[in-house]
Write an enzyme that holds these catalytic residues in place. Structure first.
Site, short mmCIF file in Angstrom:
data_model
loop_
_atom_site.label_atom_id
_atom_site.label_comp_id
_atom_site.label_asym_id
_atom_site.label_seq_id
_atom_site.Cartn_x
_atom_site.Cartn_y
_atom_site.Cartn_z
N LYS A 160 32.61 26.92 -9.70
CA LYS A 160 32.13 27.09 -8.32
C LYS A 160 31.75 28.54 -8.04
O LYS A 160 30.82 28.80 -7.30
CB LYS A 160 33.17 26.58 -7.33
CG LYS A 160 33.12 25.06 -7.28
CD LYS A 160 34.18 24.44 -6.41
CE LYS A 160 34.13 22.92 -6.51
NZ LYS A 160 35.40 22.31 -6.14
N LYS B 229 26.27 10.56 -17.68
CA LYS B 229 26.73 9.40 -16.93
C LYS B 229 26.19 9.45 -15.51
O LYS B 229 25.70 10.48 -15.06
CB LYS B 229 28.25 9.32 -16.96
CG LYS B 229 28.94 10.62 -16.60
CD LYS B 229 30.44 10.47 -16.64
CE LYS B 229 31.11 11.71 -16.07
NZ LYS B 229 32.42 11.53 -15.53
N LYS C 227 26.67 11.96 -8.83
CA LYS C 227 26.08 12.20 -7.51
C LYS C 227 24.98 13.24 -7.57
O LYS C 227 24.00 13.16 -6.86
CB LYS C 227 27.17 12.70 -6.56
CG LYS C 227 28.01 11.58 -6.03
CD LYS C 227 29.21 12.11 -5.26
CE LYS C 227 30.12 10.95 -4.87
NZ LYS C 227 31.45 11.39 -4.49
#
Ligand code: TRP
Length: 332
Positions: free
Chosen positions: A113, A195, A198
């Protein structure tokens, strides 16, 4: 005999997709029968990345609706929103005294992050694993059903729980990852890379909210090729992905038929995708429609969220009373 306690947190970001369904929700639905389950929407956690909080209400109500539509039963599991349980924040405060800056800075998710948002390295982001620990041990949970990406957080939770126990006395079990002993189901993305998720290619991910036409469109766009030239050819990854997805939503006999067609070098991917699209539509439609109906019924949502908060607090208040006692925060 008392059932063992399970806690899991659901981030209120984006829409739920097929990967969430097969990777997480389906396990919740199974666990709620066998364990004392606490499932919650991690709205406080979402504040660490400074989202537009005007969208929070919609995200929270949708994620609650979608989880119930997908089978989470608020009469069986305790299902609540994190911010409705202030005792979690109190426990977070105590645990913050036992968590060291150095170890928090080493956390992989924190470093990611920081790299992505160097202008927003706030203390909440740094202490995300501490809040996550409070979420778990507030109910003195033994198990946490999470994927590989959460293993480091869970290890930190064990450390923080252990430190509390050593410093103030045995109160918390050390929580472990939970799975049903089968490999976790990963739903491959439709573009042959990674995979379903989002954040990546939106066309490569099927959402529980996708309408019938969008589902068909996405599946028809999935990557294929001209087909195997000789019987017994090796299957490319992107084709194997389609078979894996088919195994989740289609009849076994359908899957076997296409598998035999592939082995005989006689497969028509257009037909396979059409079949998969129809089976997917049949699979998603009832969940989508139920989620929409629940989302519209705010009286029902309020009722279950209030009930969830009440049950969660009952458990949390007991833990906090013991924690205060053991720390020595009682004076007269
Ligand atoms: N960090 C988890 C995620 O990214 C969400 C979460 C927050 C969580 N608190 C938790 C998961 C407690 C399990 C237990 O998905």
């Amino acid at each position: 005999m008392a059932k063992e306690i399970v806690v899991s947190g659901i981030r209120p970001t984006g829409f739920l997709h097929l990967g969430n369904y097969f990777g997480a929700i389906r396990n919740y639905v199974r666990m709620q029968e066998d364990y004392d389950c606490y499932f919650f929407v991690a709205d406080w956690h979402s504040l660490t990345t400074h989202p537009d909080t005007k969208l929070l209400r919609e995200h929270v109500l949708r994620v609650v609706s979608e989880n119930i539509a997908a089978g989470l039963d608020p009469d069986k599991a305790c299902f609540y929103v994190q911010s409705a349980v202030p005792e979690i924040a109190e426990l977070y405060l105590y645990l913050n005294m036992l968590a060291y800056k150095g170890e928090l800075e080493k956390t992989a998710t924190f470093k990611d992050k920081v790299r992505l948002n160097p202008e927003n390295v706030n203390a909440g982001l740094l202490t995300y694993p501490v809040l996550q620990t409070a979420d778990i041990i507030i109910h003195r949970a033994k198990y946490v059903p999470v994927g590989k990406d959460q293993e480091q957080h869970l290890e930190m939770s064990r450390n923080f729980a252990q430190r509390f126990n050593h410093r103030y006395g045995e109160l918390f079990p050390e929580p472990g990852a939970f799975n049903y002993g089968e490999a976790l189901v990963k739903v491959p993305s439709l573009d042959g890379a990674g995979k379903m998720s989002k954040s990546e290619n939106q066309y490569a991910t099927i959402y529980l909210s996708d309408d019938d036409d969008l589902i068909r469109k996405k599946l028809m766009k999935a990557k294929t090729d001209a087909g195997p030239e000789t019987p017994g050819s090796e299957m490319p990854d992107y084709i194997s992905n389609l078979f894996q997805i088919m195994a989740l939503v289609s009849e076994a006999s359908t899957l076997e038929q296409f598998r035999a067609d592939f082995d005989a070098a006689n497969i028509r991917y257009g037909d396979m995708k059409k079949q998969l699209a129809e089976d997917m539509v049949q699979f998603i439609r009832p969940i989508r429609e139920k989620a929409l109906a629940i989302r519209k019924d705010e009286a029902y949502l309020k009722k279950i969220m209030d009930k969830g908060a009440e049950r969660a607090r009952e458990s949390a208040v007991k833990t906090i009373a013991m924690a205060r006692e053991m720390i020595g925060l009682h004076y007269l």
